[in-house]
Design an enzyme around this catalytic site. Sequence first.
Site, PDB file in Angstrom:
ATOM      1  N   LYS A  49      -8.724  -2.415 -10.329  1.00  0.00           N
ATOM      2  CA  LYS A  49      -8.829  -3.534  -9.384  1.00  0.00           C
ATOM      3  C   LYS A  49      -9.470  -3.082  -8.076  1.00  0.00           C
ATOM      4  O   LYS A  49      -9.202  -1.978  -7.637  1.00  0.00           O
ATOM      5  CB  LYS A  49      -7.417  -4.029  -9.075  1.00  0.00           C
ATOM      6  CG  LYS A  49      -7.317  -5.037  -7.981  1.00  0.00           C
ATOM      7  CD  LYS A  49      -6.349  -4.641  -6.845  1.00  0.00           C
ATOM      8  CE  LYS A  49      -6.802  -3.505  -5.990  1.00  0.00           C
ATOM      9  NZ  LYS A  49      -6.066  -3.292  -4.749  1.00  0.00           N
ATOM     10  N   THR A  50     -10.319  -3.813  -7.487  1.00  0.00           N
ATOM     11  CA  THR A  50     -10.715  -3.749  -6.078  1.00  0.00           C
ATOM     12  C   THR A  50     -11.998  -4.546  -5.888  1.00  0.00           C
ATOM     13  O   THR A  50     -12.954  -4.406  -6.678  1.00  0.00           O
ATOM     14  CB  THR A  50     -10.920  -2.321  -5.508  1.00  0.00           C
ATOM     15  OG1 THR A  50     -11.362  -2.452  -4.162  1.00  0.00           O
ATOM     16  CG2 THR A  50     -11.914  -1.458  -6.260  1.00  0.00           C
ATOM     17  N   ARG A  59       0.811  -1.226   0.000  1.00  0.00           N
ATOM     18  CA  ARG A  59       0.000   0.000   0.000  1.00  0.00           C
ATOM     19  C   ARG A  59       0.844   1.275   0.000  1.00  0.00           C
ATOM     20  O   ARG A  59       0.326   2.353   0.275  1.00  0.00           O
ATOM     21  CB  ARG A  59      -0.941  -0.003   1.209  1.00  0.00           C
ATOM     22  CG  ARG A  59      -2.049  -1.060   1.147  1.00  0.00           C
ATOM     23  CD  ARG A  59      -3.159  -0.757   2.130  1.00  0.00           C
ATOM     24  NE  ARG A  59      -4.193  -1.781   2.133  1.00  0.00           N
ATOM     25  CZ  ARG A  59      -5.202  -1.845   1.258  1.00  0.00           C
ATOM     26  NH1 ARG A  59      -5.310  -0.941   0.310  1.00  0.00           N
ATOM     27  NH2 ARG A  59      -6.103  -2.801   1.358  1.00  0.00           N
ATOM     28  N   ASP A  89      -7.134   5.027  -5.606  1.00  0.00           N
ATOM     29  CA  ASP A  89      -5.928   5.753  -5.172  1.00  0.00           C
ATOM     30  C   ASP A  89      -4.719   5.369  -6.028  1.00  0.00           C
ATOM     31  O   ASP A  89      -3.938   6.233  -6.436  1.00  0.00           O
ATOM     32  CB  ASP A  89      -5.607   5.432  -3.706  1.00  0.00           C
ATOM     33  CG  ASP A  89      -6.477   6.260  -2.763  1.00  0.00           C
ATOM     34  OD1 ASP A  89      -6.941   7.340  -3.183  1.00  0.00           O
ATOM     35  OD2 ASP A  89      -6.693   5.818  -1.625  1.00  0.00           O
ATOM     36  N   ASP A 100     -13.974  -3.992  -3.685  1.00  0.00           N
ATOM     37  CA  ASP A 100     -14.981  -3.057  -3.170  1.00  0.00           C
ATOM     38  C   ASP A 100     -15.970  -2.598  -4.246  1.00  0.00           C
ATOM     39  O   ASP A 100     -17.059  -2.131  -3.925  1.00  0.00           O
ATOM     40  CB  ASP A 100     -14.309  -1.824  -2.563  1.00  0.00           C
ATOM     41  CG  ASP A 100     -13.369  -2.185  -1.424  1.00  0.00           C
ATOM     42  OD1 ASP A 100     -13.383  -3.350  -0.997  1.00  0.00           O
ATOM     43  OD2 ASP A 100     -12.617  -1.305  -0.970  1.00  0.00           O
TER      44      ASP A 100
HETATM   45  P1  FBP Z   1      -8.315  -2.043  -2.029  1.00  0.00           P
HETATM   46  O1  FBP Z   1      -9.156  -0.823  -1.934  1.00  0.00           O
HETATM   47  O2  FBP Z   1      -6.875  -1.767  -1.980  1.00  0.00           O
HETATM   48  O3  FBP Z   1      -8.687  -2.903  -3.201  1.00  0.00           O
HETATM   49  O4  FBP Z   1      -8.597  -2.959  -0.741  1.00  0.00           O
HETATM   50  C1  FBP Z   1      -9.881  -3.357  -0.423  1.00  0.00           C
HETATM   51  C2  FBP Z   1     -10.014  -3.946   0.959  1.00  0.00           C
HETATM   52  O5  FBP Z   1     -10.182  -5.342   0.854  1.00  0.00           O
HETATM   53  C3  FBP Z   1     -11.191  -3.325   1.713  1.00  0.00           C
HETATM   54  O6  FBP Z   1     -12.408  -3.935   1.383  1.00  0.00           O
HETATM   55  C4  FBP Z   1     -10.765  -3.494   3.140  1.00  0.00           C
HETATM   56  O7  FBP Z   1     -11.352  -2.515   3.979  1.00  0.00           O
HETATM   57  C5  FBP Z   1      -9.291  -3.314   3.085  1.00  0.00           C
HETATM   58  O8  FBP Z   1      -8.891  -3.703   1.786  1.00  0.00           O
HETATM   59  C6  FBP Z   1      -8.548  -4.108   4.120  1.00  0.00           C
HETATM   60  O9  FBP Z   1      -7.222  -3.742   4.090  1.00  0.00           O
HETATM   61  P2  FBP Z   1      -6.023  -4.679   4.530  1.00  0.00           P
HETATM   62  O10 FBP Z   1      -5.778  -5.619   3.407  1.00  0.00           O
HETATM   63  O11 FBP Z   1      -4.887  -3.732   4.658  1.00  0.00           O
HETATM   64  O12 FBP Z   1      -6.408  -5.368   5.788  1.00  0.00           O
END
Ligand code: FBP
Length: 551
Positions: free
Chosen positions: A202-203, A145, A176, A205
């Site tokens: 990608k995501t 990240r 982002d 979400d």
């Molecule tokens: P991205 O936005 O980087 O695709 O990540 C999504 C996500 O899975 C969210 O749904 C969740 O809140 C977060 O990552 C969890 O983050 P981590 O992997 O750092 O625990």
Amino acid sequence: MEISALQKARYQYQPKLPGILSGKIEEIALSLGEAAKSIADDTALADLFKHTYGKPIASFVKGKNNKISRPLTAGVILSGGQAPGGHNVIAGLYDGLKKGNSASKLLGFLGGPSGLVEDKCLEFTDAIIDDYRNTGGFDIIGSGRTKIETPEQFAASLETAKKRNLDAVVIIGGDDSNTNAALLAEYFTAQGSSVQVIGCPKTIDGDLKNEYIEASFGFDTAAKTYSELIGNIERDAASARKYWHFIKLMGRSASHITLECALQCRPNVCLVSEEVETKKLSMDQIVEQICSSIVRRAANKNNFGVVLVPEGLIEFVPEMKKLIKELNDLMADHSDEISKITNFIDQVYWMDRHLSIESSTLFKTLPPEIARQLLADRDPHGNVQVSRIETERLLIGMVEKKLKELKNAGDYNGKFSPLAHFFGYEGRCAFPSNFDADYCYSLGFTAFVLIASGLTGYISSVRNLTASADKWIPGGIPLTMMMNMERRHGSSKPVIKKALVELDGKPFKTFAGEREKWSVETCYHFPGAIQYYGPPEVCDQPTKTLVLEHS
Ligand code: FBP
């Protein structure tokens, strides 16, 4: 290493490509439309992206392409949270590059964007790629990240690109990371470098979408994986008839995953953060909504049910939003002082002295575990990590209290045995569904064509996703076109606009039209496990969200 039978079978799966990409490579020609504007704030964005703003939308047509077969060296980065299909984006990009010219190379930067800054990479070979085709996870090169934001990081990225003789960098990430891709493209061009930058959406979400990006990859598989689990729980609930299941679902701010799971499984209650914010619902009102279903079902002797809770809910409840904002600011402004207070009680006292009266009163009424979670470390953007807050347990506690009051008043005469679940990490690395396997491979292949066509500052786009894959439409969208200016950490920043659930959109409206019935009756649907082999209506269906949005 021994592998499962499914993994072995998935290695052999040949992802489907859009028609234009599956023919002869030298017959994929570029077609450019008119100069595109950003969705808002065009003057400010044109000023910030002097070299990359105002580019045209790119599409592919059948025709001669002399450029496509030259040898290229590209680098690829996986950025942010895992999403099913990431390996296939890399496989599609690799296969495209090799199809263009067998001397082309693909480097994978290790551990996310920091791999580019620190020049940590590997060169992909057929053997490496073949071990990851159609598999979940990001373990092929790892993700991270880190945000490339300081002048030193930008300069180091360019240094690596030059040292590795890169023609292009592909950044696979969410809003982002793609904002970052746009900034990197601008920086490289402004420095007189010809290194191109291409993004990929990608995501899990599902919040990186707009007119040109119909879906972010990973959403399909993750939502289907959670839906399978929710369906199983619903069947258990209806069999045992004794538990109320409160299920929190990943998705950060947006409720797309929760809404898709509701459309798939028809739970008794499904909370949607965007509705909570629009209607300014308080925690008490949300609890009343849940209790209304519990009480009415109890009257029919149904002392069981399922409640879906989006991960980010807490940040959309006005009073909690205010508290979290104050906590974020205090933790950012007094980080040194706060880090020295190791005892939780002392932390609470400190916060009590610094929060506004309303926020401090609310903070003190929260269960200690929740207060502790709200004080946990922030993410690299200074935000509370919503996946760590047990909103489902907070709601259970509040519902129990409310039901006691209702019982005392003679308005409720049921039994309430709650169970809490959180589904998030279970879905992020699943074997990609056929949809995600095909979509990701197509996105990767499209990224190759964009690179070979000499474009920079674009995101790989594949549209018409509700049709069969051969009718999908690949192309490139200028990243700046999806941007606007937003306040971040006190100043105005260029960002790709996050797509939250639209209350006047078809997915939400469809849900809203059914939910009253679901809250009283038992209307559960059991989607079952993702299927990879079998008839297309079982294996290749996109999400209900996508179908409704494009119906
Ligand atoms: P991205 O936005 O980087 O695709 O990540 C999504 C996500 O899975 C969210 O749904 C969740 O809140 C977060 O990552 C969890 O983050 P981590 O992997 O750092 O625990």
